[in-house]
Design an enzyme around this catalytic site. Structure first.
Site, PDB file in Angstrom:
ATOM      1  N   GLY A 229       0.777  -1.236   0.000  1.00  0.00           N
ATOM      2  CA  GLY A 229       0.000   0.000   0.000  1.00  0.00           C
ATOM      3  C   GLY A 229       0.805   1.281   0.000  1.00  0.00           C
ATOM      4  O   GLY A 229       0.237   2.374   0.093  1.00  0.00           O
ATOM      5  N   GLU A 271       4.272  -6.465   1.675  1.00  0.00           N
ATOM      6  CA  GLU A 271       3.842  -6.933   0.351  1.00  0.00           C
ATOM      7  C   GLU A 271       3.645  -5.788  -0.623  1.00  0.00           C
ATOM      8  O   GLU A 271       2.535  -5.544  -1.082  1.00  0.00           O
ATOM      9  CB  GLU A 271       2.462  -7.592   0.526  1.00  0.00           C
ATOM     10  CG  GLU A 271       2.459  -9.066   0.522  1.00  0.00           C
ATOM     11  CD  GLU A 271       1.124  -9.579   1.022  1.00  0.00           C
ATOM     12  OE1 GLU A 271       1.075 -10.749   1.360  1.00  0.00           O
ATOM     13  OE2 GLU A 271       0.148  -8.824   1.082  1.00  0.00           O
ATOM     14  N   PRO A 272       4.688  -5.048  -0.942  1.00  0.00           N
ATOM     15  CA  PRO A 272       4.506  -3.917  -1.854  1.00  0.00           C
ATOM     16  C   PRO A 272       4.286  -4.372  -3.300  1.00  0.00           C
ATOM     17  O   PRO A 272       4.938  -5.307  -3.770  1.00  0.00           O
ATOM     18  CB  PRO A 272       5.827  -3.157  -1.730  1.00  0.00           C
ATOM     19  CG  PRO A 272       6.818  -4.158  -1.264  1.00  0.00           C
ATOM     20  CD  PRO A 272       6.087  -5.209  -0.503  1.00  0.00           C
ATOM     21  N   GLY A 273       3.369  -3.734  -3.976  1.00  0.00           N
ATOM     22  CA  GLY A 273       3.132  -4.005  -5.395  1.00  0.00           C
ATOM     23  C   GLY A 273       3.387  -2.743  -6.193  1.00  0.00           C
ATOM     24  O   GLY A 273       4.400  -2.585  -6.876  1.00  0.00           O
ATOM     25  N   ARG A 274       2.463  -1.770  -6.026  1.00  0.00           N
ATOM     26  CA  ARG A 274       2.533  -0.518  -6.771  1.00  0.00           C
ATOM     27  C   ARG A 274       3.881   0.165  -6.646  1.00  0.00           C
ATOM     28  O   ARG A 274       4.434   0.663  -7.623  1.00  0.00           O
ATOM     29  CB  ARG A 274       1.436   0.430  -6.235  1.00  0.00           C
ATOM     30  CG  ARG A 274       1.284   1.707  -7.037  1.00  0.00           C
ATOM     31  CD  ARG A 274       0.416   2.736  -6.291  1.00  0.00           C
ATOM     32  NE  ARG A 274      -0.779   2.149  -5.743  1.00  0.00           N
ATOM     33  CZ  ARG A 274      -1.956   2.099  -6.370  1.00  0.00           C
ATOM     34  NH1 ARG A 274      -2.083   2.610  -7.567  1.00  0.00           N
ATOM     35  NH2 ARG A 274      -2.998   1.543  -5.786  1.00  0.00           N
ATOM     36  N   ARG A 310      -7.532   3.118 -14.961  1.00  0.00           N
ATOM     37  CA  ARG A 310      -7.524   3.783 -13.659  1.00  0.00           C
ATOM     38  C   ARG A 310      -8.157   5.181 -13.663  1.00  0.00           C
ATOM     39  O   ARG A 310      -8.880   5.511 -12.726  1.00  0.00           O
ATOM     40  CB  ARG A 310      -6.105   3.813 -13.067  1.00  0.00           C
ATOM     41  CG  ARG A 310      -5.530   2.388 -12.872  1.00  0.00           C
ATOM     42  CD  ARG A 310      -4.247   2.364 -12.043  1.00  0.00           C
ATOM     43  NE  ARG A 310      -4.499   2.690 -10.655  1.00  0.00           N
ATOM     44  CZ  ARG A 310      -4.280   3.847 -10.109  1.00  0.00           C
ATOM     45  NH1 ARG A 310      -3.739   4.822 -10.826  1.00  0.00           N
ATOM     46  NH2 ARG A 310      -4.569   4.074  -8.847  1.00  0.00           N
ATOM     47  N   CYS A 341     -15.301   3.633 -27.574  1.00  0.00           N
ATOM     48  CA  CYS A 341     -16.657   4.152 -27.702  1.00  0.00           C
ATOM     49  C   CYS A 341     -17.216   4.379 -26.317  1.00  0.00           C
ATOM     50  O   CYS A 341     -18.067   3.616 -25.857  1.00  0.00           O
ATOM     51  CB  CYS A 341     -17.486   3.134 -28.438  1.00  0.00           C
ATOM     52  SG  CYS A 341     -18.060   3.780 -29.969  1.00  0.00           S
ATOM     53  N   GLU A 342     -16.738   5.392 -25.658  1.00  0.00           N
ATOM     54  CA  GLU A 342     -17.117   5.615 -24.264  1.00  0.00           C
ATOM     55  C   GLU A 342     -16.643   7.020 -23.895  1.00  0.00           C
ATOM     56  O   GLU A 342     -15.453   7.304 -23.975  1.00  0.00           O
ATOM     57  CB  GLU A 342     -16.403   4.544 -23.410  1.00  0.00           C
ATOM     58  CG  GLU A 342     -16.579   4.667 -21.953  1.00  0.00           C
ATOM     59  CD  GLU A 342     -17.451   3.566 -21.350  1.00  0.00           C
ATOM     60  OE1 GLU A 342     -17.746   2.572 -22.048  1.00  0.00           O
ATOM     61  OE2 GLU A 342     -17.844   3.718 -20.193  1.00  0.00           O
TER      62      GLU A 342
END
Ligand code: LLP
Length: 411
Positions: A229, A271-274, A310, A341-342
């Protein structure tokens, strides 16, 4: 502009756009920062890369080379890790609704630790491990009642989270009975994860305190995993804490808690990811058409929400630059829109950039985490290639999807 000594224009010529680019030197530097600073004389430490942020075989090989452990959250992530030759002993298997297929796969492949999320899972795991005559290491994911998001954290929030067990609850008591009596379940300790993109480390102090409270029920030293986190820099609105300081602060907090409570712990894990892959990742696009409306000016890119969901999903903000025009006046307030298409397919709203013409390359920063891993084929977009750059050289990590691959599974 260069990334890890490679000219971005050369990358465009060799691999095309849209293109995910990873600076492997940067990834390894961050991993080393964690490894060199997340250490203690009082207890063991472990750093697990949370691979949901970005998981592919070449990334797993980097994790292996750097000697980190691995967090996986699905059969797919686990399978990729095994196929990349990652030692299963150092894999932590997460998930709130693990299927029997996943549990069987984990046990048959001798996955090091299962992170048990709830009572039902523990019962199934105990049955399956008994039937296989195996002993499985577990940690239990606790809901520590701390909810952290970016600059704020709240204690006693989130009692209804889909993740984890509440300390003292009936489920907890029943789980305690199972772990006290089972010959096939080896309980190692507790896990908590309180949120993502967090800048306020005091939220982790609060969760460490909670874990120490829980450890009182056991007369042997436990493993304590405090999750990931740690926030990163997307735009100048973000001021992340350097990861050596994050590491040292967390260690000190746990050491202080040991001294204060007299409770010994076996291991502290994160547990770092980002924070490991986020800032190392870039996405390169080609600008196609541009357009002015009464109140806006658009630059259209050849990717969009299919390679970066995101902004649409979390109103996440990004920074960008036009390659080769870094020093020109940034006098156009523009919106970078994708080709889906959004209407919500906007990557950046209202950024000041130089005037662009069709064919210019636009690069967005900090797209390494939850970009590729959350990509989709909406509108039948082809998943872009991923290229790794390191020491002045590039190598393909994931090939661009082809039209034939897009319909390969269709009957
Ligand atoms: N450990 C557990 C149990 C987790 O659930 C997560 C992330 C992590 C570690 C890694 O957290 P990190 O260091 O990456 O913040 N898709 C969202 C992020 C979801 C995070 C889910 N869990 C986004 O794009 O912002």
């Amino acid at each position: 502009m260069e990334i890890a000594g490679v000219d971005v224009k050369d990358l465009k010529n060799e691999y095309g756009t849209p293109l995910y680019i990873y600076d492997v030197n940067h990834i390894k530097n961050i991993m080393s920062l964690y490894k060199n600073n997340f250490k203690s004389e009082m207890f063991e430490t472990e750093i697990e890369y949370a691979s949901k942020a970005f998981n592919c075989k070449e990334m797993i090989r980097v994790v292996k080379e750097m000697g980190l452990s691995l967090d996986v959250v699905s059969l797919g992530e686990m399978y990729t890790a095994i196929k990349a030759g990652f030692d299963p002993k150092h894999i932590f298997f997460h998930g709130n609704n693990k299927s029997l297929e996943e549990i069987n796969y984990a046990l048959d492949n001798n996955i090091g630790t299962v992170v048990v999320d709830n009572l039902d899972e523990l019962k199934v795991l105990e049955e399956v491990s008994k039937s296989k005559n195996k002993v499985v290491n577990i940690v239990i994911r606790m809901n520590v009642g701390v909810s952290a998001h970016t600059h704020k954290f709240i204690v006693t929030a989130h009692v209804d989270s889909k993740f984890g067990v509440l300390y003292g609850s009936d489920d907890y008591k029943e789980m305690k009975k199972i772990i006290d009596n089972s010959k096939n379940i080896k309980f190692l300790g507790f896990h908590s994860h309180i949120g993502s993109q967090i800048f306020d480390l005091s939220a982790f102090n609060a969760s460490i305190d909670k874990l120490f409270e829980m450890a009182k029920d056991f007369n042997y030293p436990l493993v304590m995993n405090i999750g990931g986190g740690y926030g990163v820099h997307y735009t100048n609105e973000d001021s992340p804490i350097p990861f050596d300081i994050v590491s040292k602060t967390l260690i000190k907090t746990a050491e202080d808690a040991v001294r204060r409570t007299g409770i010994k712990i076996k291991k502290l894990a994160i547990e770092p990811g980002r924070s490991i892959v986020g800032e190392a990742g870039y996405t390169l696009y080609t600008i196609g058409f541009t357009k002015k409306t009464p109140n806006k000016e658009y630059y259209f890119i050849d990717g969009g929400m299919t390679d970066n969901i995101r902004p649409a999903l979390y109103q996440a903000k990004y920074d960008a630059e036009i390659i080769g025009k870094e020093n020109e006046a940034h006098n156009h307030k523009v919106t970078i829109a994708g080709k889906c298409c959004e209407s919500g397919d906007l990557i950046i709203e209202d950024i000041n950039l130089p005037e662009a013409k069709s064919g210019d390359l636009l690069i967005t920063y900090t797209t390494g985490a939850y970009g590729y891993s959350m990509s989709s084929n909406y509108n039948k977009a082809l998943t872009p290639a991923v290229v790794f750059v390191e020491d002045g050289k590039s190598r393909i990590a994931i090939k661009r999807m082809t039209l034939d691959e897009l319909i390969e599974r269709e009957v």
